[in-house]
Write a protein that holds these residues in place. Sequence first.
Motif, mmCIF file in Angstrom:
data_model
loop_
_atom_site.group_PDB
_atom_site.id
_atom_site.type_symbol
_atom_site.label_atom_id
_atom_site.label_comp_id
_atom_site.label_asym_id
_atom_site.label_seq_id
_atom_site.Cartn_x
_atom_site.Cartn_y
_atom_site.Cartn_z
ATOM 1 N N LEU A 261 0.847 -1.237 -0.108
ATOM 2 C CA LEU A 261 0.018 0.133 0.064
ATOM 3 C C LEU A 261 0.997 1.145 0.057
ATOM 4 O O LEU A 261 0.516 2.342 -0.648
ATOM 5 N N PHE A 262 2.208 1.278 0.662
ATOM 6 C CA PHE A 262 2.763 2.312 0.436
ATOM 7 C C PHE A 262 4.143 2.347 -0.345
ATOM 8 O O PHE A 262 4.388 3.410 -1.130
ATOM 9 N N ILE A 263 4.454 1.007 -0.735
ATOM 10 C CA ILE A 263 5.698 0.798 -1.608
ATOM 11 C C ILE A 263 5.288 1.308 -3.035
ATOM 12 O O ILE A 263 6.094 1.747 -3.686
ATOM 13 N N LEU A 264 3.996 0.885 -3.610
ATOM 14 C CA LEU A 264 3.772 0.969 -4.847
ATOM 15 C C LEU A 264 3.546 2.362 -5.200
ATOM 16 O O LEU A 264 4.362 2.944 -6.202
ATOM 17 N N PRO A 265 2.861 3.036 -4.664
ATOM 18 C CA PRO A 265 2.640 4.516 -4.815
ATOM 19 C C PRO A 265 3.860 5.259 -4.856
ATOM 20 O O PRO A 265 4.386 6.193 -5.582
ATOM 21 N N PHE A 266 4.986 4.955 -3.828
ATOM 22 C CA PHE A 266 5.994 5.578 -3.631
ATOM 23 C C PHE A 266 7.086 5.309 -4.717
ATOM 24 O O PHE A 266 7.797 6.286 -5.388
ATOM 25 N N ALA A 267 7.093 4.064 -5.244
ATOM 26 C CA ALA A 267 8.116 3.806 -6.190
ATOM 27 C C ALA A 267 7.484 4.472 -7.435
ATOM 28 O O ALA A 267 8.267 4.759 -8.187
ATOM 29 N N GLY A 268 6.174 4.671 -7.809
ATOM 30 C CA GLY A 268 5.525 4.976 -9.039
ATOM 31 C C GLY A 268 5.921 6.522 -9.105
ATOM 32 O O GLY A 268 6.162 7.083 -10.014
ATOM 33 N N ILE A 269 5.809 7.286 -7.950
ATOM 34 C CA ILE A 269 6.214 8.521 -7.756
ATOM 35 C C ILE A 269 7.403 8.979 -8.172
ATOM 36 O O ILE A 269 8.010 9.691 -8.996
ATOM 37 N N VAL A 270 8.392 8.154 -7.571
ATOM 38 C CA VAL A 270 9.912 8.192 -7.434
ATOM 39 C C VAL A 270 10.287 8.370 -9.099
ATOM 40 O O VAL A 270 11.396 8.781 -9.625
ATOM 41 N N GLY A 271 9.675 7.219 -9.522
ATOM 42 C CA GLY A 271 10.001 6.997 -11.021
ATOM 43 C C GLY A 271 9.419 7.897 -11.922
ATOM 44 O O GLY A 271 10.117 8.202 -12.855
ATOM 45 N N SER A 272 8.247 8.683 -11.632
ATOM 46 C CA SER A 272 7.973 9.553 -12.610
ATOM 47 C C SER A 272 8.908 10.661 -12.326
ATOM 48 O O SER A 272 9.231 11.426 -13.413
ATOM 49 N N LEU A 273 9.499 11.148 -11.228
ATOM 50 C CA LEU A 273 10.324 12.443 -10.985
ATOM 51 C C LEU A 273 11.638 11.747 -11.715
ATOM 52 O O LEU A 273 12.645 12.548 -12.658
ATOM 53 N N ALA A 274 12.260 10.542 -11.580
ATOM 54 C CA ALA A 274 13.381 9.932 -12.492
ATOM 55 C C ALA A 274 13.273 10.169 -13.929
ATOM 56 O O ALA A 274 14.238 10.618 -14.746
ATOM 57 N N LEU A 275 11.947 9.960 -13.976
ATOM 58 C CA LEU A 275 11.653 10.204 -15.948
ATOM 59 C C LEU A 275 11.673 11.754 -16.264
ATOM 60 O O LEU A 275 11.601 11.934 -17.462
ATOM 61 N N GLY A 276 11.582 12.561 -15.326
ATOM 62 C CA GLY A 276 11.487 14.009 -15.727
ATOM 63 C C GLY A 276 10.276 14.295 -15.972
ATOM 64 O O GLY A 276 9.573 15.210 -16.897
ATOM 65 N N LYS A 277 8.915 13.520 -15.417
ATOM 66 C CA LYS A 277 7.737 13.645 -15.641
ATOM 67 C C LYS A 277 6.625 14.349 -14.701
ATOM 68 O O LYS A 277 5.801 13.576 -14.487
ATOM 69 N N THR A 278 7.368 15.156 -13.877
ATOM 70 C CA THR A 278 6.606 15.617 -12.727
ATOM 71 C C THR A 278 5.356 15.949 -13.108
ATOM 72 O O THR A 278 4.311 15.700 -12.222
ATOM 73 N N LYS A 279 5.157 16.740 -14.219
ATOM 74 C CA LYS A 279 3.787 17.203 -14.491
ATOM 75 C C LYS A 279 2.755 16.210 -15.032
ATOM 76 O O LYS A 279 1.776 16.590 -14.966
ATOM 77 N N GLU A 280 3.357 15.054 -14.977
ATOM 78 C CA GLU A 280 2.391 14.103 -15.793
ATOM 79 C C GLU A 280 2.075 13.015 -14.470
ATOM 80 O O GLU A 280 0.970 11.986 -14.887
ATOM 81 N N ILE A 281 2.449 13.298 -13.210
ATOM 82 C CA ILE A 281 2.048 12.175 -12.190
ATOM 83 C C ILE A 281 0.575 12.378 -11.958
ATOM 84 O O ILE A 281 0.068 11.095 -11.947
ATOM 85 N N VAL A 282 -0.306 13.148 -11.891
ATOM 86 C CA VAL A 282 -1.686 13.384 -11.918
ATOM 87 C C VAL A 282 -2.131 12.617 -12.963
ATOM 88 O O VAL A 282 -3.118 11.681 -12.785
ATOM 89 N N ASN A 283 -1.666 12.678 -14.170
ATOM 90 C CA ASN A 283 -2.280 11.956 -15.357
ATOM 91 C C ASN A 283 -2.021 10.447 -15.311
ATOM 92 O O ASN A 283 -2.819 9.474 -15.606
#
Length: 432
Positions: A261-283
């Motif tokens: 419950l904590f791990i998967l959203p955290f990994a997804g958000i960090v992955g988005s930041l690493a991809l340089g897709k901060t603005k796309e996180i909501v999408n």
Amino acid sequence: MAAIEISWIGALAGLALAIALILFKLAPTYALILGAIVGGFIGGANFSEVISILISGTQSVQGTVIRIIAAGVFAGVMMESGSAGTIAKFIVDKLGGTKAMLSLALATMVITAVGVFIPVAVLIVAPIALSVGHKMGYSKIALLVALSGGGKAGNIISPNPNTIAAAGGFQLDVNQVMIGGMVPALFGLAVAVIIASLIKYKGTKVTDLEAAELEKSSITNLPPLSKALVAPVIAIVLLMISPVGSMLGVDFLANLKIDSLFILPFAGIVGSLALGKTKEIVNYCTAGLNRMTPTILIIIGAGAIGGLITASTLPAEVVALVEATGISGVFLAPIAGILMAGATASTSTGAILATGSFSTAILNTGVAPLSAAVMTHTGATVIDHLPHGTYFHVTRNAMGMSMKDRMKVVLFESMVGITMAIVAVVLFGFIL
């Protein structure tokens, strides 16, 4: 709930009605809830008791529901950012050539294992497979056997809804079920590759026109591998902390039970930041939740029918029948998975129904929770690809196959699934 006693006939009738309605294309959630209501009345419950059964049953699956909602963040990032496509392309490019079937099966296995839904995984790898098949002269049947078999193998070791449901049904952490499915998954991968290799020249080939269309539609703006791997690596490392700590005898790590419950959203958000897709996180979050919503709704319906069965004498009758026939109770788990997934033509729905409806009966035969979860889960891969489900048609369209050719793949897919189920039964039913 303890005062409510439902006849096993009502529970069985409700389950049968729900499955029949699903086969007649009624939305599974409605079919399951209606089956629970009708079964409750047939079993002798009054109006207030039926409502109590429905509420109790749906409340029992809320833990699974919230974990699947959380997993949507991770799934959305992997699917929508192109990370899954990058991983698949890398594997195929590195192994390719003479190891084409292995590379295709492994690519689908890996991206399913890191949290991508199996039909989406096949959609992602299918263009690569068709391109490879055209160059090598391989048949579409063999290519789909590799993709589907690899996907099935990856699906039983993934943080996908089916694994979360299998774990939740037996009160386990999802990482325990993922690790438990590793050996059966490797056998499934091997069988998929062997079958695909044996039939690689038999059947319809990829045409020049299809290959030309693939070239036009190929995606070129995929993220680099180093960035695409960030989210899945973080998820896998964090999910493995507690199991590794237990194996090494390090109490601090073993007791650090961080839920998915904590791990998967955290990994997804960090992955988005690493991809340089901060603005796309909501999408990404929205897309992931949209993909999870059908499964969430099915789980709510499955909770209702599970509440009916739990409140009935059916679990006790099933155990008594198993004991009377002299068949080992070990076989009840995979059989439940096979039947429920076959009836619904869905791994996720099959795992949800099998664990929600028969977990008590399975555990009452003396099978350990982890063994029961893995055997039920692998059983759900045996005939989950039948034509009355969406997976059959999604994969047929992805490969541009005729109905006749797609039907030929069904038997080979079942061979992969039954291999994993047999390995799970031998390993968890008789060895461990």
